[in-house]
Design an enzyme around this catalytic site. Structure first.
Site, PDB file in Angstrom:
ATOM      1  N   TYR A 107       0.653  -0.427  -0.027  1.00  0.00           N
ATOM      2  CA  TYR A 107       0.230   0.045  -0.211  1.00  0.00           C
ATOM      3  C   TYR A 107       0.727   1.086   0.026  1.00  0.00           C
ATOM      4  O   TYR A 107       2.132   1.299  -0.595  1.00  0.00           O
ATOM      5  CB  TYR A 107      -1.168   0.219   1.388  1.00  0.00           C
ATOM      6  CG  TYR A 107      -2.336   0.897   0.760  1.00  0.00           C
ATOM      7  CD1 TYR A 107      -2.681   0.426  -0.250  1.00  0.00           C
ATOM      8  CD2 TYR A 107      -2.193   1.948   1.507  1.00  0.00           C
ATOM      9  CE1 TYR A 107      -4.072   1.678  -0.425  1.00  0.00           C
ATOM     10  CE2 TYR A 107      -3.593   3.239   0.961  1.00  0.00           C
ATOM     11  CZ  TYR A 107      -4.601   2.216  -0.083  1.00  0.00           C
ATOM     12  OH  TYR A 107      -5.346   3.419  -0.201  1.00  0.00           O
ATOM     13  N   ARG A 160      -9.078  10.792  -8.290  1.00  0.00           N
ATOM     14  CA  ARG A 160      -7.671  11.930  -7.128  1.00  0.00           C
ATOM     15  C   ARG A 160      -7.567  10.186  -6.569  1.00  0.00           C
ATOM     16  O   ARG A 160      -7.148   9.956  -5.290  1.00  0.00           O
ATOM     17  CB  ARG A 160      -8.650  12.275  -6.626  1.00  0.00           C
ATOM     18  CG  ARG A 160      -7.826  13.296  -5.162  1.00  0.00           C
ATOM     19  CD  ARG A 160      -8.101  13.264  -4.223  1.00  0.00           C
ATOM     20  NE  ARG A 160      -7.544  12.034  -3.310  1.00  0.00           N
ATOM     21  CZ  ARG A 160      -7.709  11.976  -2.473  1.00  0.00           C
ATOM     22  NH1 ARG A 160      -7.757  12.786  -1.812  1.00  0.00           N
ATOM     23  NH2 ARG A 160      -7.162  10.874  -1.796  1.00  0.00           N
ATOM     24  N   LYS A 178      -6.517  -1.725  -0.953  1.00  0.00           N
ATOM     25  CA  LYS A 178      -7.249  -1.873   0.141  1.00  0.00           C
ATOM     26  C   LYS A 178      -8.216  -3.112   0.424  1.00  0.00           C
ATOM     27  O   LYS A 178      -7.744  -3.264   1.504  1.00  0.00           O
ATOM     28  CB  LYS A 178      -8.334  -0.751   0.026  1.00  0.00           C
ATOM     29  CG  LYS A 178      -8.426   0.681  -0.065  1.00  0.00           C
ATOM     30  CD  LYS A 178      -8.111   1.304   0.937  1.00  0.00           C
ATOM     31  CE  LYS A 178      -7.682   2.687   1.232  1.00  0.00           C
ATOM     32  NZ  LYS A 178      -7.500   3.702   2.180  1.00  0.00           N
ATOM     33  N   GLU A 250     -13.559   5.341  -2.601  1.00  0.00           N
ATOM     34  CA  GLU A 250     -12.681   5.018  -3.148  1.00  0.00           C
ATOM     35  C   GLU A 250     -11.333   6.572  -3.803  1.00  0.00           C
ATOM     36  O   GLU A 250     -12.229   6.014  -5.054  1.00  0.00           O
ATOM     37  CB  GLU A 250     -11.046   3.791  -3.030  1.00  0.00           C
ATOM     38  CG  GLU A 250     -10.096   3.948  -2.153  1.00  0.00           C
ATOM     39  CD  GLU A 250      -9.696   4.513  -1.197  1.00  0.00           C
ATOM     40  OE1 GLU A 250      -8.444   4.924  -0.667  1.00  0.00           O
ATOM     41  OE2 GLU A 250     -10.940   4.284   0.006  1.00  0.00           O
ATOM     42  N   ASP A 251     -11.149   7.439  -3.011  1.00  0.00           N
ATOM     43  CA  ASP A 251     -10.308   7.906  -3.942  1.00  0.00           C
ATOM     44  C   ASP A 251     -10.858   8.779  -5.495  1.00  0.00           C
ATOM     45  O   ASP A 251     -10.384   8.850  -5.898  1.00  0.00           O
ATOM     46  CB  ASP A 251      -9.127   6.949  -4.716  1.00  0.00           C
ATOM     47  CG  ASP A 251      -7.783   7.414  -3.700  1.00  0.00           C
ATOM     48  OD1 ASP A 251      -8.392   7.700  -3.036  1.00  0.00           O
ATOM     49  OD2 ASP A 251      -7.130   6.602  -3.967  1.00  0.00           O
ATOM     50  N   ASP A 273     -13.431   6.231   2.690  1.00  0.00           N
ATOM     51  CA  ASP A 273     -12.023   6.166   4.084  1.00  0.00           C
ATOM     52  C   ASP A 273     -11.360   7.692   3.783  1.00  0.00           C
ATOM     53  O   ASP A 273     -10.820   7.763   4.568  1.00  0.00           O
ATOM     54  CB  ASP A 273     -11.566   4.921   3.103  1.00  0.00           C
ATOM     55  CG  ASP A 273     -10.556   5.017   4.213  1.00  0.00           C
ATOM     56  OD1 ASP A 273     -10.863   4.987   5.227  1.00  0.00           O
ATOM     57  OD2 ASP A 273      -8.960   4.644   3.612  1.00  0.00           O
ATOM     58  N   ASP A 274     -11.365   8.702   2.283  1.00  0.00           N
ATOM     59  CA  ASP A 274     -10.778   9.766   2.630  1.00  0.00           C
ATOM     60  C   ASP A 274     -11.258  10.595   3.574  1.00  0.00           C
ATOM     61  O   ASP A 274     -10.434  11.157   3.728  1.00  0.00           O
ATOM     62  CB  ASP A 274     -10.533   9.530   0.766  1.00  0.00           C
ATOM     63  CG  ASP A 274     -10.332   8.934  -0.203  1.00  0.00           C
ATOM     64  OD1 ASP A 274      -8.823   8.088  -0.017  1.00  0.00           O
ATOM     65  OD2 ASP A 274     -10.588   8.676  -0.747  1.00  0.00           O
ATOM     66  N   ASN A 414      -0.086  12.142   1.457  1.00  0.00           N
ATOM     67  CA  ASN A 414       0.257  11.399   0.921  1.00  0.00           C
ATOM     68  C   ASN A 414       0.857  11.406  -0.847  1.00  0.00           C
ATOM     69  O   ASN A 414      -0.016  12.335  -1.505  1.00  0.00           O
ATOM     70  CB  ASN A 414      -0.563   9.503   0.436  1.00  0.00           C
ATOM     71  CG  ASN A 414      -0.353   9.022   1.789  1.00  0.00           C
ATOM     72  OD1 ASN A 414       0.393   8.945   2.958  1.00  0.00           O
ATOM     73  ND2 ASN A 414      -1.835   8.991   2.593  1.00  0.00           N
TER      74      ASN A 414
END
Length: 586
Positions: A107, A160, A178, A250-251, A273-274, A414
């Protein structure tokens, strides 16, 4: 006749549907040289493997040696992907034995590079690619997935990816990574996990011109057509896999992330999650840091660099924590300042306030100089979610040292190259007095003759445990309170020894135990809020959850032979005696 893939899905393997050779070809069944002589003879695979027998532990030692032969992390990532494609249990066993070593490879930060090179390292299908051209047929695409018992879907539109921007279909590496962590860190069974990329195109011109690109070669679809596509996907997912299926965003980019979460969070078992995972791990760090600073949450002034979905998610959960401590909503929001690309969030600035962060706008003069804001507002806690590497420069860090005796500095962006400052810089410019955490790992810090092991505020502490708790309780929804509960649970795992080392998170080797305890608390909360649908309610949550997790050890494929009891001593007539007059005579 060849078997169907679905014959080896789920937990149950039907022996009379699987050929011996399938045990070598299917990564769920393959044990390599760990097949015993009896198994090889029983399955008809003797001679197809080298003679030597290797235990699972011996195989793990070979894997560790093989990995160490590679000099760069991307090569190690590719090796691990190929291992997963060949031998699933060996892959997860390897990762679980040294989480601190392998997590940065499977990850963050290596997964970011893997996504950028995804077209080059793409080997075999993993997960589903659903395109905008499948609109009107999304359910048909989901029906093509051979596994029936899917409990969790992680999906992205690739706009993203980490701090790397729009990677389109290359973003598939994120859901895959993930879900690998779902299994490694929480024991969620791999067959219950489904990674999905929603391919609506990409605005990354370099990818559109890249001959290795694997996605749609067109600009992103937006607006009504995009929203209808997401709607159809959400409906199709629960129609295919059930209403309690966990759907993790996610993203997604800022323009979609917050509004889609708000749109679906009351109708589906979903979270982002972000936004929420990042918020939970950040608040856990703040809970732990309060034991160093000796300040309650509501005795701080918070300043964010970045006002996107991650930053506002953290800010909202901080507010919830302060409200829980007794403040009003308005009082808590007054302690939070945010700074984005247009400057300080002020109701007086010409560009106005972003709709998702209006509650944090201040009635003060606009200011575009971040360094000046840090000096004027004097925050005691500085949180970076900007993806601007080095944004916390020497002057800003020195100012933070003036603002507080123990300034709290979180550089959460990150990958590592996007972090607002390094751990070493934070210590160097705050006289070693800072409480530091980052989103990606940094090497140990040496300051004034002492070594510090700074904390990594990695979402991996949070989302696997939350997902496990939601899945075992079959929760209908995922309220914000679950993430506050997860944050408190994580903070409680930080020992005094961790704090003395400068670490406000437990070591990653403890993360499986952290995930289990988060799952227990989340499941309990689901029942207390009448959201759980798994009945009867467990009497022992820990045992119940452990019984639903993935077994990392190889199974035996020798049939379990057994005998019937000896029949009673009954004298049976001969056929001639019983049917003297013919078969119809009786």
């Amino acid at each position: 006749m060849c078997r169907n893939f679905s014959d080896v899905t789920g937990d149950t393997v039907c022996p009379n549907m699987i050929r011996g050779i399938d045990h070598l070809r299917d990564p769920r069944l393959n044990k390599g040289l760990a097949f015993t002589l009896e198994e090889r003879q029983t399955l008809g695979i003797q001679g197809l493997l080298a003679t030597e027998y290797k235990t699972q532990e011996e195989q793990l030692s070979i894997c560790r040696i093989s990995l160490d032969l590679y000099n760069d992390d991307l090569s190690k990532y590719i090796y691990l992907v190929e291992l997963q494609d060949m031998n699933e249990k060996l892959f997860f066993s390897l990762l679980s034995q040294n989480i601190e070593k392998f997590l940065p490879i499977v990850y963050t930060p290596t997964v970011g590079l893997a996504c950028q090179r995804f077209g080059l390292i793409y080997r075999r299908p993993r997960g589903l690619f659903v395109t905008i051209y499948d609109k009107g047929h999304v359910l048909n695409i989901l029906n093509n997935w051979p596994e029936q018992d899917v409990k969790a879907i992680v999906f992205t539109d690739g706009e993203r990816i980490l701090g790397l921007g729009d990677l389109g279909a290359y973003g598939m590496g994120i859901p895959v990574g993930k879900l690998a962590l779902y299994t490694v860190l929480a024991g969620i069974k791999p067959h219950q996990c489904l990674p999905i990329t929603l391919d609506v195109g990409t605005d990354n011109q370099d990818l559109l011109e890249d001959p290795l690109y694997i996605g749609l070669r067109q600009k992103r679809v937006r607006g009504k057509e995009y929203d209808e596509f997401i709607d159809e996907f959400m409906r199709a997912a629960i129609e295919r896999f059930g209403p309690n299926t966990l759907l993790q965003f996610e993203d997604f980019a800022l323009i979609n992330a917050t509004r889609l979460l708000e749109k679906y969070r009351e109708e589906y078992c979903t979270f982002n999650d972000d936004i929420q995972g990042t918020a939970s791990v950040a608040v856990a760090g703040l809970y732990a840091s309060s034991r160093i600073t000796k300040k309650k949450m509501n005795e701080n002034i918070f300043m964010f660099l970045g006002a996107g979905s991650a930053a506002t998610g953290i800010a909202n959960l901080i507010v919830a924590a302060m409200v829980e401590e007794g403040m009003t909503l308005e009082e808590a929001q007054k302690l939070i300042y945010m700074f984005d690309v247009d400057g300080l969030l002020s109701s007086k600035r010409p560009s106005g306030l972003p709709s998702h962060a209006k509650q944090f706008g201040k009635d003060m003069e606009p200011e575009k100089n971040f360094e000046k804001c840090v000096a004027t507002i004097k925050p005691t806690c500085l949180i970076g979610c900007s993806t601007v590497g080095g944004a916390f420069n020497e002057n800003i860090l020195k100012q933070m040292a003036k603002n507080a005796e123990r300034p709290v500095i979180f550089a959460l962006s990150n990958p590592t190259s996007k972090a607002e400052c390094t751990a070493q810089a934070a210590y160097d410019h705050t006289e070693g007095r800072c409480v530091f955490a980052s989103g990606s790992p940094f090497p140990p810090v040496k300051y004034n003759g002492k070594e510090y092991l700074t904390g990594q505020g990695n979402n991996s502490y949070i989302f696997p445990g939350v997902a496990l708790g939601v899945i075992v309780a079959r929760s209908r929804r995922i309220p914000e309170s679950m993430f506050l509960t997860a944050a408190r649970t994580l903070a409680n795992f930080v020992s005094e020894g961790d704090l003395a080392l400068g670490r406000i998170y437990p070591p990653l080797c403890d993360v499986r135990n952290v995930s289990l305890n988060i799952a227990i608390e989340v499941a309990k909360l689901a029942y207390s809020k009448d959201l759980a649908t798994a009945y009867p309610k467990p009497k022992d949550f820990k045992t119940y959850i452990q019984n639903h997790t993935y077994n990392l050890q190889y199974d035996s494929y020798i049939p379990k032979f057994f005998k019937y009891p000896k029949p009673p001593n009954i004298k049976v007539k001969t056929i001639e005696e019983a049917y003297k007059g013919g078969p119809m005579s009786r």
